[in-house]
Scaffold this active site. Structure first.
Site, PDB file in Angstrom:
ATOM      1  CD  GLU A 226      -2.634   1.654   0.324  1.00  0.00           C
ATOM      2  OE1 GLU A 226      -3.424   0.761  -0.035  1.00  0.00           O
ATOM      3  OE2 GLU A 226      -2.567   2.783  -0.195  1.00  0.00           O
TER       4      GLU A 226
ATOM      5  CE1 TYR B  84       7.892 -14.453  -6.314  1.00  0.00           C
ATOM      6  CE2 TYR B  84       7.886 -12.917  -4.475  1.00  0.00           C
ATOM      7  CZ  TYR B  84       7.627 -13.204  -5.803  1.00  0.00           C
ATOM      8  OH  TYR B  84       7.099 -12.236  -6.616  1.00  0.00           O
TER       9      TYR B  84
ATOM     10  CG  ASP C 287      15.668  -5.992  -3.439  1.00  0.00           C
ATOM     11  OD1 ASP C 287      14.645  -5.298  -3.627  1.00  0.00           O
ATOM     12  OD2 ASP C 287      15.693  -7.230  -3.582  1.00  0.00           O
TER      13      ASP C 287
ATOM     14  CG  MET D 233      13.894 -12.230  -6.351  1.00  0.00           C
ATOM     15  SD  MET D 233      12.815 -12.247  -4.900  1.00  0.00           S
ATOM     16  CE  MET D 233      11.246 -12.653  -5.673  1.00  0.00           C
ATOM     17  N   GLY D 234      16.571  -9.029  -6.679  1.00  0.00           N
ATOM     18  CA  GLY D 234      17.405  -7.878  -6.326  1.00  0.00           C
ATOM     19  C   GLY D 234      16.817  -6.585  -6.842  1.00  0.00           C
TER      20      GLY D 234
ATOM     21  NE  ARG E 148      17.847 -28.779 -19.651  1.00  0.00           N
ATOM     22  CZ  ARG E 148      18.206 -29.000 -20.917  1.00  0.00           C
ATOM     23  NH1 ARG E 148      18.771 -28.005 -21.627  1.00  0.00           N
ATOM     24  NH2 ARG E 148      18.022 -30.184 -21.474  1.00  0.00           N
TER      25      ARG E 148
END
Ligand code: F6P
Length: 337
Positions: A72, A262, A132, A174-175, A256
């Site tokens: 939010e 997550y 991150d 991720m990051g 591959r």
């Protein structure tokens, strides 16, 4: 004093350790502690949870956040909003709840909202949180070390299967827009190629590096890719898949892709993250006690400091292209494209 604590944005290991740090320390200062549920939404809908010694026990090692979180953004008009003036409603609910201050645990988006709430008169303390590691103003955020541990474990496990099949294994990490996780896990996991958003790369260089390794008899290669690199953006396909397709097509090396996704945000925080979270939480409580509001807690050269929220809000801390680790990695032959 009556304080509220909220966690907002992407969850990560260490949030509960932080809530515990703030809450337990605040109680020793004689404060009343209230949990605000689901990020800033909890302030819009008066969703609160009383926190005390008992509810703050046993959460140090828990992943996720006992308060829940949301993305939010009360200062951002969104499609279908039914509340016309969210900031004003938050201010009214903050006063109705009798808060003397709220502690906002979150990434750069959360710290931006915290700074904006501070501007309209709320007493706010920010605590940086994200896997991150891209919050401006602090050398490190909790969540990052755990994510690097999980990612490194994944990379370690790719070596044996890549060797068995003589394959190129691409792992996408991720990051968000930063390459911190890919850089540290890539180095720790012995990645041969590391691609991060902060360093422009050429696929021809990557492919030549992989073919050269193959020509020299290297049975396999590990390619570590930060999700935020430019690959795949145009075609709207994930970075790892895009890089793998280009490698296999050009080099003919069997390739591959693995995407831990997550899992990097799941489970118990590493010991280092528990320590960082506890340090930040207790330092935030000391600022509350001194009524030093409008600041974000930060670690600078391993010292706890308080940075004005208006300096931090919404700014990202990216990997400097001349970062020492990049120079050292290149020295041992790591390719950054
Ligand atoms: O900011 C943490 C993070 O995991 C980023 O690394 C990732 O890009 C993003 O959140 C995913 O967002 P969401 O949890 O909303 O899917």
């Amino acid at each position: 004093m009556k304080i509220g604590i909220l966690s907002a944005g992407g969850d990560c290991p260490g949030i509960n350790a932080t809530i515990r740090g703030v809450g337990k320390a605040a109680i020793t200062y004689g404060m009343e502690v209230t949990g605000i549920l689901d990020g800033f939404s909890g302030l819009l809908f008066n969703d609160y949870l009383q926190l005390d010694e008992r509810s703050l026990s046993g959460i140090l090692t828990l992943g996720g956040t006992i308060l829940g979180t949301s993305r939010e953004k009360p200062f951002k008009k969104q499609e279908g909003d039914v509340i016309s003036d969210k900031p004003q409603l938050i201010k009214e609910n903050y006063e109705k709840a009798g808060f003397d201050c709220i502690v906002c645990i979150g990434g750069n988006g959360t710290q931006k909202t915290a700074a904006q709430l501070s501007e309209i008169g709320l007493n706010v303390i920010g605590i940086p949180k994200t896997i991150d590691n891209d919050v401006w103003g602090t050398d490190i955020t909790f969540g990052f070390d755990t994510a690097v541990n999980i990612a490194t474990e994944a990379i370690d496990r790719l070596h044996s299967t890549a060797n068995s099949h003589k394959r190129v294994m691409v792992i996408e990490l991720m990051g968000h827009h930063a390459g911190w996780i890919a850089l540290y896990a890539g180095l720790a996991g012995g990645g041969d190629v590391i691609l991060i958003p902060e360093i422009p790369y050429e696929m021809d260089h990557v492919n030549e590096e992989l073919m050269e390794r193959s020509r020299k008899g290297k049975p396999y290669s590990i390619v570590v890719v930060a999700e935020g690199i430019k690959a795949g953006k145009k075609e709207d396909i994930p970075a790892g898949a895009c890089i793998a397709q280009q490698i296999e097509k050009k080099t003919r090396l069997e390739t591959r892709v693995t995407v831990p996704g997550y899992t990097l945000r799941g489970g118990t925080p590493s010991p280092l993250d528990r320590v960082i979270a506890t340090r930040m939480g207790t330092y935030a409580a000391s600022l509350l006690h001194k009524r030093e509001f409008g600041r974000m807690v930060a670690i600078r050269n391993n010292e706890m400091i308080a940075v004005p929220l208006k300096e931090v809000g919404g700014k990202m801390r990216l990997v400097p292209p001349d970062y020492f680790l990049i120079k050292q990695a290149k020295r041992i032959g790591t390719c950054f494209g």
